[in-house]
Design a protein around this motif. Structure first.
Motif, PDB file in Angstrom:
ATOM      1  N   LEU A 118      24.525 -33.271 -18.902  1.00  0.00           N
ATOM      2  CA  LEU A 118      25.683 -34.158 -18.761  1.00  0.00           C
ATOM      3  C   LEU A 118      25.604 -34.857 -17.404  1.00  0.00           C
ATOM      4  O   LEU A 118      25.435 -34.202 -16.371  1.00  0.00           O
ATOM      5  N   GLY A 119      25.712 -36.196 -17.402  1.00  0.00           N
ATOM      6  CA  GLY A 119      25.738 -36.909 -16.132  1.00  0.00           C
ATOM      7  C   GLY A 119      24.804 -38.112 -16.100  1.00  0.00           C
ATOM      8  O   GLY A 119      24.145 -38.473 -17.085  1.00  0.00           O
ATOM      9  N   LYS A 120      24.732 -38.705 -14.900  1.00  0.00           N
ATOM     10  CA  LYS A 120      23.905 -39.908 -14.713  1.00  0.00           C
ATOM     11  C   LYS A 120      22.444 -39.502 -14.572  1.00  0.00           C
ATOM     12  O   LYS A 120      22.092 -38.625 -13.786  1.00  0.00           O
ATOM     13  N   VAL A 121      21.607 -40.233 -15.291  1.00  0.00           N
ATOM     14  CA  VAL A 121      20.163 -39.975 -15.248  1.00  0.00           C
ATOM     15  C   VAL A 121      19.482 -40.883 -14.225  1.00  0.00           C
ATOM     16  O   VAL A 121      18.682 -40.429 -13.395  1.00  0.00           O
ATOM     17  N   ALA A 122      19.760 -42.180 -14.272  1.00  0.00           N
ATOM     18  CA  ALA A 122      19.149 -43.144 -13.358  1.00  0.00           C
ATOM     19  C   ALA A 122      20.005 -44.402 -13.342  1.00  0.00           C
ATOM     20  O   ALA A 122      20.757 -44.683 -14.288  1.00  0.00           O
ATOM     21  N   ASP A 123      19.880 -45.186 -12.268  1.00  0.00           N
ATOM     22  CA  ASP A 123      20.622 -46.447 -12.198  1.00  0.00           C
ATOM     23  C   ASP A 123      19.769 -47.515 -11.535  1.00  0.00           C
ATOM     24  O   ASP A 123      18.759 -47.228 -10.875  1.00  0.00           O
ATOM     25  N   CYS A 124      20.206 -48.791 -11.731  1.00  0.00           N
ATOM     26  CA  CYS A 124      19.462 -49.951 -11.221  1.00  0.00           C
ATOM     27  C   CYS A 124      20.475 -51.066 -10.976  1.00  0.00           C
ATOM     28  O   CYS A 124      21.214 -51.447 -11.894  1.00  0.00           O
ATOM     29  N   ALA A 210      23.504 -48.261 -15.266  1.00  0.00           N
ATOM     30  CA  ALA A 210      23.069 -46.858 -15.207  1.00  0.00           C
ATOM     31  C   ALA A 210      22.888 -46.286 -16.605  1.00  0.00           C
ATOM     32  O   ALA A 210      23.523 -46.732 -17.573  1.00  0.00           O
ATOM     33  N   VAL A 211      22.003 -45.285 -16.706  1.00  0.00           N
ATOM     34  CA  VAL A 211      21.773 -44.527 -17.937  1.00  0.00           C
ATOM     35  C   VAL A 211      22.338 -43.129 -17.746  1.00  0.00           C
ATOM     36  O   VAL A 211      22.065 -42.460 -16.736  1.00  0.00           O
ATOM     37  N   TRP A 212      23.123 -42.698 -18.742  1.00  0.00           N
ATOM     38  CA  TRP A 212      23.769 -41.395 -18.696  1.00  0.00           C
ATOM     39  C   TRP A 212      23.354 -40.587 -19.918  1.00  0.00           C
ATOM     40  O   TRP A 212      22.926 -41.138 -20.938  1.00  0.00           O
ATOM     41  N   VAL A 213      23.535 -39.264 -19.814  1.00  0.00           N
ATOM     42  CA  VAL A 213      23.355 -38.377 -20.950  1.00  0.00           C
ATOM     43  C   VAL A 213      24.653 -37.598 -21.143  1.00  0.00           C
ATOM     44  O   VAL A 213      25.296 -37.177 -20.177  1.00  0.00           O
ATOM     45  N   GLY A 214      25.046 -37.428 -22.414  1.00  0.00           N
ATOM     46  CA  GLY A 214      26.294 -36.716 -22.714  1.00  0.00           C
ATOM     47  C   GLY A 214      26.230 -36.131 -24.110  1.00  0.00           C
ATOM     48  O   GLY A 214      25.175 -36.132 -24.772  1.00  0.00           O
ATOM     49  N   THR A 215      27.362 -35.632 -24.565  1.00  0.00           N
ATOM     50  CA  THR A 215      27.430 -35.007 -25.885  1.00  0.00           C
ATOM     51  C   THR A 215      27.864 -36.004 -26.936  1.00  0.00           C
ATOM     52  O   THR A 215      28.454 -37.049 -26.635  1.00  0.00           O
ATOM     53  N   CYS A 216      27.570 -35.682 -28.175  1.00  0.00           N
ATOM     54  CA  CYS A 216      28.064 -36.462 -29.308  1.00  0.00           C
ATOM     55  C   CYS A 216      29.432 -35.904 -29.708  1.00  0.00           C
ATOM     56  O   CYS A 216      29.745 -34.726 -29.483  1.00  0.00           O
ATOM     57  N   ALA A 217      30.232 -36.732 -30.330  1.00  0.00           N
ATOM     58  CA  ALA A 217      31.557 -36.294 -30.746  1.00  0.00           C
ATOM     59  C   ALA A 217      31.454 -35.209 -31.815  1.00  0.00           C
ATOM     60  O   ALA A 217      30.662 -35.335 -32.773  1.00  0.00           O
ATOM     61  N   ASP A 218      32.244 -34.131 -31.628  1.00  0.00           N
ATOM     62  CA  ASP A 218      32.375 -33.046 -32.614  1.00  0.00           C
ATOM     63  C   ASP A 218      31.098 -32.218 -32.784  1.00  0.00           C
ATOM     64  O   ASP A 218      30.952 -31.500 -33.788  1.00  0.00           O
ATOM     65  N   TYR A 219      30.149 -32.303 -31.857  1.00  0.00           N
ATOM     66  CA  TYR A 219      28.937 -31.491 -31.939  1.00  0.00           C
ATOM     67  C   TYR A 219      28.696 -30.823 -30.581  1.00  0.00           C
ATOM     68  O   TYR A 219      28.925 -31.430 -29.526  1.00  0.00           O
ATOM     69  N   PRO A 220      28.208 -29.585 -30.602  1.00  0.00           N
ATOM     70  CA  PRO A 220      27.924 -28.898 -29.327  1.00  0.00           C
ATOM     71  C   PRO A 220      26.709 -29.512 -28.649  1.00  0.00           C
ATOM     72  O   PRO A 220      25.856 -30.125 -29.284  1.00  0.00           O
ATOM     73  N   ARG A 221      26.663 -29.348 -27.358  1.00  0.00           N
ATOM     74  CA  ARG A 221      25.540 -29.899 -26.619  1.00  0.00           C
ATOM     75  C   ARG A 221      24.367 -28.918 -26.656  1.00  0.00           C
ATOM     76  O   ARG A 221      24.534 -27.711 -26.875  1.00  0.00           O
ATOM     77  N   GLY A 222      23.171 -29.492 -26.384  1.00  0.00           N
ATOM     78  CA  GLY A 222      21.977 -28.650 -26.349  1.00  0.00           C
ATOM     79  C   GLY A 222      21.332 -28.729 -24.967  1.00  0.00           C
ATOM     80  O   GLY A 222      21.966 -29.101 -23.977  1.00  0.00           O
ATOM     81  N   ASP A 223      20.059 -28.434 -24.940  1.00  0.00           N
ATOM     82  CA  ASP A 223      19.289 -28.480 -23.696  1.00  0.00           C
ATOM     83  C   ASP A 223      18.522 -29.806 -23.672  1.00  0.00           C
ATOM     84  O   ASP A 223      17.532 -29.983 -24.375  1.00  0.00           O
ATOM     85  N   ALA A 224      19.000 -30.769 -22.860  1.00  0.00           N
ATOM     86  CA  ALA A 224      18.423 -32.125 -22.832  1.00  0.00           C
ATOM     87  C   ALA A 224      17.442 -32.265 -21.681  1.00  0.00           C
ATOM     88  O   ALA A 224      17.524 -31.572 -20.665  1.00  0.00           O
ATOM     89  N   SER A 225      16.493 -33.163 -21.859  1.00  0.00           N
ATOM     90  CA  SER A 225      15.527 -33.482 -20.813  1.00  0.00           C
ATOM     91  C   SER A 225      15.189 -34.963 -20.905  1.00  0.00           C
ATOM     92  O   SER A 225      15.042 -35.527 -22.005  1.00  0.00           O
ATOM     93  N   THR A 226      15.039 -35.629 -19.745  1.00  0.00           N
ATOM     94  CA  THR A 226      14.757 -37.064 -19.700  1.00  0.00           C
ATOM     95  C   THR A 226      13.604 -37.328 -18.734  1.00  0.00           C
ATOM     96  O   THR A 226      13.596 -36.845 -17.599  1.00  0.00           O
ATOM     97  N   GLY A 227      12.621 -38.084 -19.182  1.00  0.00           N
ATOM     98  CA  GLY A 227      11.544 -38.556 -18.316  1.00  0.00           C
ATOM     99  C   GLY A 227      10.507 -37.515 -17.970  1.00  0.00           C
ATOM    100  O   GLY A 227       9.927 -37.556 -16.882  1.00  0.00           O
TER     101      GLY A 227
END
Length: 241
Positions: A118-124, A210-227
């Protein structure tokens, strides 16, 4: 009248005044039988002779004369009356715009390896030149989601901290139904993916994209990875509407 008769009549007209009338000279003008020689009698005789002649045929028409020179210009006429007053027109401000110039930017990272869920991944940051234009944004990089049970993660763009509303958010999701119980482990696939779209209604000026990562509505979050272990980039381009 024959030519011979005409000649005899002409001689008679010329000789008659010489013998019928006494010539006057000096002071003899007062004599009763004296008169001055006059051409009236002779003219009358000639008229009687030639007045009875037939008119000859008409001659051939003469050539046309040369065109005359231009005349003197006339004096100016009297000015006309003023016309009727026209209707009130509309005021139109003509706007001269500069030709469109390409405006784009790219921000790139090597092996970003950002493992937050959850949060900001990168910005420009980007300088937008016009308020009536649209922004095309693209994020390209490795995305991964793993979990033992069903989970869903969402990657999305923000513009100055807010998601796009013109017309809708720019986003991509990954949904994972379950892991791999037979291997007693979870699926762990890193795959290069993209998040891309157009956003309208962003005002001119400095824009934080900016690019962010978050949860989808009505679904639990998992273990995310970017880049992971690859190049990630954000491309921003201003387009005319």
């Amino acid at each position: 009248m024959s030519p011979l008769a005409a000649r005899l009549l002409l001689l008679a007209c010329l000789a008659f005044p010489l013998y019928a009338v006494e010539k006057c000279s000096g002071n003899d003008a007062e004599k009763t039988n004296c008169t001055r020689q006059s051409g009236e009698g002779r003219s009358a005789c000639l008229n009687n002779m030639y007045g009875s002649c037939m008119q000859g045929p008409a001659g051939t028409p003469g050539r046309e004369g040369n065109p005359g020179t231009n005349g003197i210009p006339g004096t100016p006429g009297i000015p006309g009356r003023d016309g009727l007053k026209g209707e009130k027109g509309e005021c139109i401000n003509e706007i001269f715009e500069e030709p469109w110039r390409p405006n784009y930017k790219q921000c790139a990272w090597n092996s970003l390896n950002y493992g937050i869920d959850l949060g900001k991944v990168a910005d420009c940051t980007f300088t937008k030149l016009r308020s009536d234009s649209a922004l095309r944004v693209l994020f390209s990089g490795s995305l991964r989601l793993k979990c033992k049970n069903a989970c869903c993660q969402r990657w999305y763009f923000t513009f100055n901290g807010a998601e796009c509303t013109g017309p809708l958010p720019v986003e991509s999701i990954i949904y994972l139904d379950q892991g791999s119980p037979e291997l007693n482990s979870t699926i762990n696939i890193h795959r290069t993916s993209s998040v891309e779209g157009l956003c309208e209604g962003v005002k001119a000026g400095l824009v934080d994209v900016a690019v962010w990562v978050g949860t989808c509505a009505d679904y639990p979050r998992g273990d995310a990875s970017t880049g992971w272990n690859s190049v990630s980039r954000i491309i921003i381009e201003e387009l005319p509407k």
